[in-house]
Motif scaffolding. Sequence first.
Motif, PDB file in Angstrom:
ATOM      1  N   PRO A 108      -4.463  -3.527   0.377  1.00  0.00           N
ATOM      2  CA  PRO A 108      -4.116  -2.402  -0.497  1.00  0.00           C
ATOM      3  C   PRO A 108      -4.399  -1.043   0.127  1.00  0.00           C
ATOM      4  O   PRO A 108      -3.828  -0.035  -0.281  1.00  0.00           O
ATOM      5  N   ALA A 159      -4.897  -6.133  -7.195  1.00  0.00           N
ATOM      6  CA  ALA A 159      -5.158  -5.727  -5.812  1.00  0.00           C
ATOM      7  C   ALA A 159      -6.394  -6.421  -5.261  1.00  0.00           C
ATOM      8  O   ALA A 159      -7.278  -6.850  -6.009  1.00  0.00           O
ATOM      9  N   HIS A 184       0.886  -1.170   0.000  1.00  0.00           N
ATOM     10  CA  HIS A 184       0.000   0.000   0.000  1.00  0.00           C
ATOM     11  C   HIS A 184       0.925   1.222   0.000  1.00  0.00           C
ATOM     12  O   HIS A 184       2.164   1.073   0.044  1.00  0.00           O
ATOM     13  N   ARG A 231       0.259  -3.777 -10.823  1.00  0.00           N
ATOM     14  CA  ARG A 231      -0.137  -4.764  -9.823  1.00  0.00           C
ATOM     15  C   ARG A 231      -1.614  -5.122  -9.971  1.00  0.00           C
ATOM     16  O   ARG A 231      -2.387  -4.381 -10.568  1.00  0.00           O
ATOM     17  N   HIS A 236      -2.449   1.224  -7.774  1.00  0.00           N
ATOM     18  CA  HIS A 236      -2.015  -0.171  -7.818  1.00  0.00           C
ATOM     19  C   HIS A 236      -2.038  -0.707  -9.251  1.00  0.00           C
ATOM     20  O   HIS A 236      -1.028  -1.225  -9.745  1.00  0.00           O
ATOM     21  N   ARG A 249       5.995  -0.343   0.625  1.00  0.00           N
ATOM     22  CA  ARG A 249       6.382  -0.642  -0.755  1.00  0.00           C
ATOM     23  C   ARG A 249       7.724  -1.370  -0.772  1.00  0.00           C
ATOM     24  O   ARG A 249       8.536  -1.223   0.133  1.00  0.00           O
ATOM     25  N   ALA A 286      -1.296  -7.037  -4.618  1.00  0.00           N
ATOM     26  CA  ALA A 286      -1.236  -6.292  -3.361  1.00  0.00           C
ATOM     27  C   ALA A 286      -2.369  -6.729  -2.444  1.00  0.00           C
ATOM     28  O   ALA A 286      -3.545  -6.549  -2.769  1.00  0.00           O
ATOM     29  N   SER A 333       0.328   0.774 -11.676  1.00  0.00           N
ATOM     30  CA  SER A 333       1.709   0.360 -11.399  1.00  0.00           C
ATOM     31  C   SER A 333       1.986  -1.056 -11.889  1.00  0.00           C
ATOM     32  O   SER A 333       3.098  -1.562 -11.740  1.00  0.00           O
TER      33      SER A 333
END
Length: 330
Positions: A242, A282, A218, A280, A275, A222, A239, A278
């Motif tokens: 998150p 979640a 989150h 990812r 998220h 990181r 994640a 990036s």
Amino acid sequence: MHDSADDLRAVTLHNGVTMPSIAFGTAFGDWVGATDFQGFLPEQAWRAVTLALDNGYRAFDGARVYGTERIVGTLFGQRFASGELTREELFITTKLAHPAAPPHINISHKRTWDADKVGDIAQRVRDDMVDTLDDLGLGYVDLLLVHWPGSFGMNTTGDPDFPRQARATIWRTFCELADKGAARAIGVSNFTIRHLRQLMEDVPEPERRPVVNQVEIHPYCRDPELEAFCRERGIVVTAYAPFASGAFGLLQDPALVGIAERHGKTTGQVVLRWHVQSGRTALPKTSKAKRMGENRDIYDFALSDEEMRAIDALGAGETRRTCPDPSNVV
């Protein structure tokens, strides 16, 4: 500026399976002390998972240890029976091999175990998988994860290599389960770079490397090095927690509030957009129908590079975790 189109709604795992970017988490209660400590409360799954299905969620993240698989499976079964839902519409993740939990947490000893206390690790994994599929009422899961790389306590075997060997045994058993069709894809959770390196050395076939590493991420927690390591090897990072499970006042952070106001979105939507933008996936969890809808409504806006950097910067200080630090697992 990132394109906010549909390409972020799902990711393709390195074995070709498609996984939705947002899944609904099915652990309930509070075991981190973000509110008054409760421990696990599986009964909350009845209403929350019903609402999640009603609000369009088709991906669900569970685990043997959560104690919710029978409830979740029953709710799915009701919709299968009515014809409202088919198995193929769902993406179900579960996790096995959770170490013995700290004594203050109300988890059954049947659901957790330390590898150095188990006579036959591979057979324990197989037995747990049977129990999980029985509770879910399913013939297979879409994604099966090793819940933790090892025990939270000491290795009592006297063999310093035992934890590594145990991980390899669990992983080979996961490969066997996948080969039999019990899981469409297999991955890990809470693995550090060291854990991943060792596993890929011990089970070196490229197609056997994990497809996913699910870790706590989150804005206040990181690990850019771990994410880069996974990305280079085609391992998707998911994640969990998150929003930091409601801890640390994360969703009231002024930087996030400012970005949310600029976009006419909630801070939760901004965090989830960060998220997926990036790279990812979640696992947001909420018991409120309104929030469930909001958490899926993150594809009609995009964060600027400057906003992405501002959110990244929130995690530059001391890491704040809601779960144990996996780097402490031998």
